[in-house]
Design an enzyme around this catalytic site. Structure first.
Site, PDB file in Angstrom:
ATOM      1  N   GLU A 116       5.866  -8.284   1.501  1.00 22.80           N
ATOM      2  CA  GLU A 116       4.443  -8.282   1.820  1.00 22.80           C
ATOM      3  C   GLU A 116       3.657  -7.404   0.854  1.00 22.80           C
ATOM      4  OE1 GLU A 116       1.378  -6.966   5.426  1.00 22.80           O
ATOM      5  OE2 GLU A 116       3.545  -6.716   5.684  1.00 22.80           O
ATOM      6  N   GLU A 120      -4.655 -11.146   7.813  1.00 22.68           N
ATOM      7  CA  GLU A 120      -3.239 -11.521   7.768  1.00 22.68           C
ATOM      8  C   GLU A 120      -3.224 -12.963   7.276  1.00 22.68           C
ATOM      9  OE1 GLU A 120      -0.791  -9.530   8.379  1.00 22.68           O
ATOM     10  OE2 GLU A 120      -1.511  -7.946   9.714  1.00 22.68           O
ATOM     11  N   HIS A 177      -3.103  -8.432   4.027  1.00 19.90           N
ATOM     12  CA  HIS A 177      -1.758  -8.370   4.592  1.00 19.90           C
ATOM     13  C   HIS A 177      -1.190  -9.775   4.772  1.00 19.90           C
ATOM     14  CE1 HIS A 177      -1.721  -4.056   5.876  1.00 19.90           C
ATOM     15  NE2 HIS A 177      -3.030  -4.237   5.843  1.00 19.90           N
ATOM     16  N   HIS A 235       0.340  -1.836   2.508  1.00 20.67           N
ATOM     17  CA  HIS A 235       1.647  -1.235   2.232  1.00 20.67           C
ATOM     18  C   HIS A 235       1.814  -0.873   0.750  1.00 20.67           C
ATOM     19  CE1 HIS A 235       2.290  -2.497   6.341  1.00 20.67           C
ATOM     20  NE2 HIS A 235       2.033  -3.741   5.987  1.00 20.67           N
TER      21      HIS A 235
END
Length: 328
Positions: free
Chosen positions: A155, A292, A210, A118
């Site tokens: 995040e 993640e 992430h 992101h």
């Protein structure tokens, strides 16, 4: 993820004070010359000694700054602190976005691309990141905003911080490291561009960083591996095997370094998940995985994710996994 002097030299001092008084006067020119000549000569000698610019064979040039001091000074000037830098973030110093490997190291000549998930700017550019891009087998949003903890830690900030830390660790081993972005653009990059950056760099490994955003009580990390996909621009047949090796090494090192357990909500306790719907994996031609690192919506995981000390451990686990994959 719901789906980056030395101190100044002393001022020059004149060897003869400009307001120095003359205590005696002589009436003859010869006497005056006799007095002045030695004084001027002494002043000239003193000036040469202080300035180090004597023209004689023993004259020494001014001493250069040590290389380390010069590098420190230039680094401070060329890498100003980010406007988004937070106090006590304990973020290590980093090199430019493209990454520059040290001249020496056990993994010199190897290239790694790290993809911080992101971008903090995505929140202000939802129309742009909602545009569909081709992921080979389907079309999907360019990017998403990512998730955040209940206290508002995003995040995108987390992924960029961990990515920078991992870069520093890898560069210390001689690896050339490139980040897909450093929040130095308004939004994105889109998922297809993120894959393209790794491909064009001919990276030996690519890791996308992430943190997840699922319900409270869901805890732990997981590594996402590419499925065997073929369609349109997507063909993962050559990277499925090496990507699994990369993912398994990162998962093992991440668990050992951080003390985190594999996710309790998917992956059957292995910490490994295979997916065929992620453009960043489908379009990659280089060994690539996503990690993640934890669940931002769970209070216990969030306490780790917001800790600079824990993020350093996370970066270490990721870097160690990559190093193991590269054979270092």
């Amino acid at each position: 993820m719901r789906y980056d002097d030395s101190p100044p030299l002393p001022e020059s001092r004149s060897s003869i004070s400009p307001d120095r008084p003359w205590y005696t006067r002589r009436s003859t020119l010869a006497v005056a010359v006799a007095v002045l000549a030695p004084t001027c000569l002494a002043g000239w000698v003193l000036t040469q000694v202080l300035s180090g610019s004597g023209a004689g064979p023993d004259a020494k040039p001014p001493q250069a700054l040590p290389a380390s001091a010069s590098a420190s000074a230039s680094g401070s000037a060329s890498h100003p602190a980010s406007a988004d830098a937070k106090p006590n973030s304990a973020t290590p110093s980093t090199s430019a976005s493209a990454g520059t490997a040290p001249a020496k190291g056990p993994l010199a000549g190897r290239t790694v691309v790290i993809d911080p998930g992101h971008n903090t700017g995505n929140f202000q550019h939802t129309a742009e990141i909602d545009k569909q891009v081709d992921i080979g087998t389907a079309r999907k949003e360019c990017d998403t905003t990512g998730t955040a903890t209940n206290s508002g830690y995003r995040e995108a900030d987390f992924s960029l911080d961990v990515s920078r830390r991992a870069r520093a660790l890898l560069e210390a081993r001689g690896v050339t490291v490139r980040l897909t972005h450093e929040a130095d653009r308004a939004f994105g990059p889109c998922i297809d561009e993120r894959a393209r950056i790794g491909n064009e760099a001919a990276a030996d490994a690519v890791v996308s960083v992430h943190a997840d955003g699922v319900s409270s009580g869901s805890r732990g990390f997981h590594v996402i591996l590419p499925a065997r996909v073929k369609g349109g621009a997507a063909d993962t047949s050559k990277i499925v095997g090496p990507s699994r090796d990369l993912g398994e090494r990162i998962a093992g090192n991440f668990a050992r370094t951080t003390g985190s357990a594999p996710a309790n909500y998917l992956g059957s306790g292995t910490g490994l998940v295979v997916r065929d719907d992620l453009g960043g994996l489908n379009l990659s031609t280089r060994p690539k995985v996503f990690i993640e690192c934890g669940n931002m919506r769970d209070a216990k995981d969030a306490a780790q994710l917001t800790s600079p000390e824990w993020r350093q451990k996370a970066a270490q686990g990721i870097a160690d996994g990559i190093v193991g994959f590269l054979g270092g």
